[in-house]
Design a protein around this motif. Sequence first.
Motif, mmCIF file in Angstrom:
data_model
loop_
_atom_site.group_PDB
_atom_site.id
_atom_site.type_symbol
_atom_site.label_atom_id
_atom_site.label_comp_id
_atom_site.label_asym_id
_atom_site.label_seq_id
_atom_site.Cartn_x
_atom_site.Cartn_y
_atom_site.Cartn_z
ATOM 1 N N MET A 100 134.347 2.329 92.051
ATOM 2 C CA MET A 100 134.239 3.596 92.230
ATOM 3 C C MET A 100 133.052 4.000 93.014
ATOM 4 S SD MET A 100 136.749 5.353 90.547
ATOM 5 C CE MET A 100 135.788 7.276 90.319
ATOM 6 N N ASP A 101 132.306 3.231 93.686
ATOM 7 C CA ASP A 101 131.283 3.413 94.193
ATOM 8 C C ASP A 101 131.471 4.363 95.448
ATOM 9 O OD1 ASP A 101 131.276 1.503 96.324
ATOM 10 O OD2 ASP A 101 129.426 0.577 95.601
ATOM 11 N N ILE A 102 132.480 4.175 96.416
ATOM 12 C CA ILE A 102 132.798 4.837 97.616
ATOM 13 C C ILE A 102 132.966 6.437 97.102
ATOM 14 C CG2 ILE A 102 134.657 5.419 98.917
ATOM 15 C CD1 ILE A 102 135.018 2.653 99.455
ATOM 16 N N ASP A 103 133.653 6.517 95.932
ATOM 17 C CA ASP A 103 133.985 8.059 95.357
ATOM 18 C C ASP A 103 132.575 8.493 94.815
ATOM 19 O OD1 ASP A 103 136.610 8.455 95.989
ATOM 20 O OD2 ASP A 103 136.922 6.599 94.374
ATOM 21 N N GLN A 104 131.793 7.778 94.360
ATOM 22 C CA GLN A 104 130.454 8.248 93.686
ATOM 23 C C GLN A 104 129.393 8.510 94.961
ATOM 24 O OE1 GLN A 104 129.208 4.782 91.676
ATOM 25 N NE2 GLN A 104 130.376 5.370 89.584
ATOM 26 N N TYR A 105 129.680 7.798 95.972
ATOM 27 C CA TYR A 105 128.897 8.129 97.203
ATOM 28 C C TYR A 105 129.186 9.483 97.998
ATOM 29 C CZ TYR A 105 126.656 7.450 101.711
ATOM 30 O OH TYR A 105 125.521 7.420 102.805
ATOM 31 N N ALA A 106 130.858 9.607 97.938
ATOM 32 C CA ALA A 106 131.241 10.830 98.545
ATOM 33 C C ALA A 106 130.639 12.059 97.961
ATOM 34 C CB ALA A 106 132.755 10.581 98.702
ATOM 35 N N LEU A 107 130.898 11.846 96.506
ATOM 36 C CA LEU A 107 130.232 12.954 95.621
ATOM 37 C C LEU A 107 128.951 13.263 95.945
ATOM 38 C CD1 LEU A 107 130.762 14.994 93.291
ATOM 39 C CD2 LEU A 107 130.133 13.299 91.622
ATOM 40 N N ALA A 108 127.898 12.207 96.126
ATOM 41 C CA ALA A 108 126.687 12.236 96.177
ATOM 42 C C ALA A 108 126.421 13.144 97.603
ATOM 43 C CB ALA A 108 126.000 10.996 96.138
ATOM 44 N N THR A 109 127.472 12.697 98.734
ATOM 45 C CA THR A 109 127.081 13.595 99.908
ATOM 46 C C THR A 109 127.518 14.921 100.063
ATOM 47 O OG1 THR A 109 129.354 12.605 100.693
ATOM 48 C CG2 THR A 109 127.254 11.343 101.119
ATOM 49 N N GLU A 110 128.204 15.525 98.734
ATOM 50 C CA GLU A 110 128.441 16.731 98.852
ATOM 51 C C GLU A 110 127.423 17.589 98.171
ATOM 52 O OE1 GLU A 110 131.470 18.450 99.615
ATOM 53 O OE2 GLU A 110 131.982 16.300 100.792
ATOM 54 N N SER A 111 126.533 16.871 97.748
ATOM 55 C CA SER A 111 125.343 17.762 97.129
ATOM 56 C C SER A 111 124.272 18.447 97.877
ATOM 57 C CB SER A 111 124.649 16.726 95.970
ATOM 58 O OG SER A 111 123.809 15.687 96.694
ATOM 59 N N ASP A 112 123.550 19.425 97.529
ATOM 60 C CA ASP A 112 122.329 20.072 98.144
ATOM 61 C C ASP A 112 121.226 18.958 98.344
ATOM 62 O OD1 ASP A 112 123.918 22.190 98.220
ATOM 63 O OD2 ASP A 112 122.713 23.282 96.693
ATOM 64 N N ASP A 113 121.041 18.002 97.542
ATOM 65 C CA ASP A 113 120.048 16.908 97.538
ATOM 66 C C ASP A 113 120.401 15.962 98.667
ATOM 67 O OD1 ASP A 113 118.626 17.999 95.443
ATOM 68 O OD2 ASP A 113 119.356 16.280 93.850
ATOM 69 N N TYR A 114 121.544 15.710 98.860
ATOM 70 C CA TYR A 114 121.861 15.028 99.760
ATOM 71 C C TYR A 114 121.391 15.456 101.120
ATOM 72 C CZ TYR A 114 124.664 12.299 103.425
ATOM 73 O OH TYR A 114 124.941 11.468 104.533
ATOM 74 N N ALA A 115 121.833 16.621 101.337
ATOM 75 C CA ALA A 115 121.553 17.503 102.694
ATOM 76 C C ALA A 115 120.220 17.565 103.092
ATOM 77 C CB ALA A 115 122.180 18.669 102.580
ATOM 78 N N GLU A 116 119.361 17.954 101.854
ATOM 79 C CA GLU A 116 117.801 18.004 101.791
ATOM 80 C C GLU A 116 117.236 16.515 102.196
ATOM 81 O OE1 GLU A 116 113.831 18.761 101.424
ATOM 82 O OE2 GLU A 116 115.686 19.634 102.042
ATOM 83 N N GLY A 117 117.727 15.481 101.587
ATOM 84 C CA GLY A 117 117.500 14.002 101.906
ATOM 85 C C GLY A 117 117.539 13.729 103.276
ATOM 86 N N ILE A 118 118.666 14.182 103.757
ATOM 87 C CA ILE A 118 118.919 13.510 105.448
ATOM 88 C C ILE A 118 117.922 14.645 106.379
ATOM 89 C CG2 ILE A 118 120.572 13.879 107.133
ATOM 90 C CD1 ILE A 118 121.133 11.491 105.380
#
Length: 264
Positions: free
Chosen positions: A232-250
């Motif tokens: 499931m880690d592709i879906d977990q990664y995809a979910l993480a990239t939808e978060s505000d924290d991901y956008a902030e991290g980048i």
Amino acid sequence: MSYKYVTLEKNNRIAIVRFDRGHEMNALSVDLMKELLEVARSFEGDTETNAIILTGNGKNFTAGFDLKDAALKERMDAGMMDKREMLRVGPRMCQAWEDLEPMTIAAIDGYCIGGGVALSVALDMRIASKGAQFYVPEIKNGMNMSWQSVPRMVNLMGPARTKQISIIADIVPATEALSWGLIEEISQTESAFDLALEYARKIADRPPLPVRMIKQGANVAAKALNHATSYMDIDQYALATESDDYAEGIRAFIDKRPPEFKGR
């Protein structure tokens, strides 16, 4: 077949695969990962090769996935089905290298970061130069560690060290990586290649059939549950990239400042 970023040479049951993006940090682009996937698949049906060495540009193994790669924006703008397909490039590359029948050895110089760690743990052995450094900073960019690498790291280091390198995310020098079990040997020179070649020559001298049978048996014993715990880690990664924290991290990575995560 010719490649833009990858070279392949074979001699005396040994294959040497080098990848070079043309800049010092040797970051992984989508195109480079596709080439590494194709090279791994090119060994299908090869009954001559006993050992394969994978190495970077001589200065660094790789700085991991290139966050400035044009493919990243395309991925972020895609719908979920297309995004999931785009995200499969890294795990497919790692799986292709893990599935190879000959023994595989990573010769690691300089930085081995993120996706570089994920690729290296898909191989059978890791030889590092004395100046090599290992770093899994995905969490600092708002991501989870993916490419089905977590169970592979657990196989090598155990769960505590895997969490330490992936959550605390400090840079790990070669000497610590050796004590943790992340690598098998440290070269006493600035380059890991000569020591990797020494091991490859020993493997090349062994009878090919037992080499492959012993490798397969060890892998099945150690990795039987890897897919079950990471599919499931592709879906977990995809979910993480939808978060505000991901956008902030980048944004923080590009701006070269500490991120401010808010759990959103």
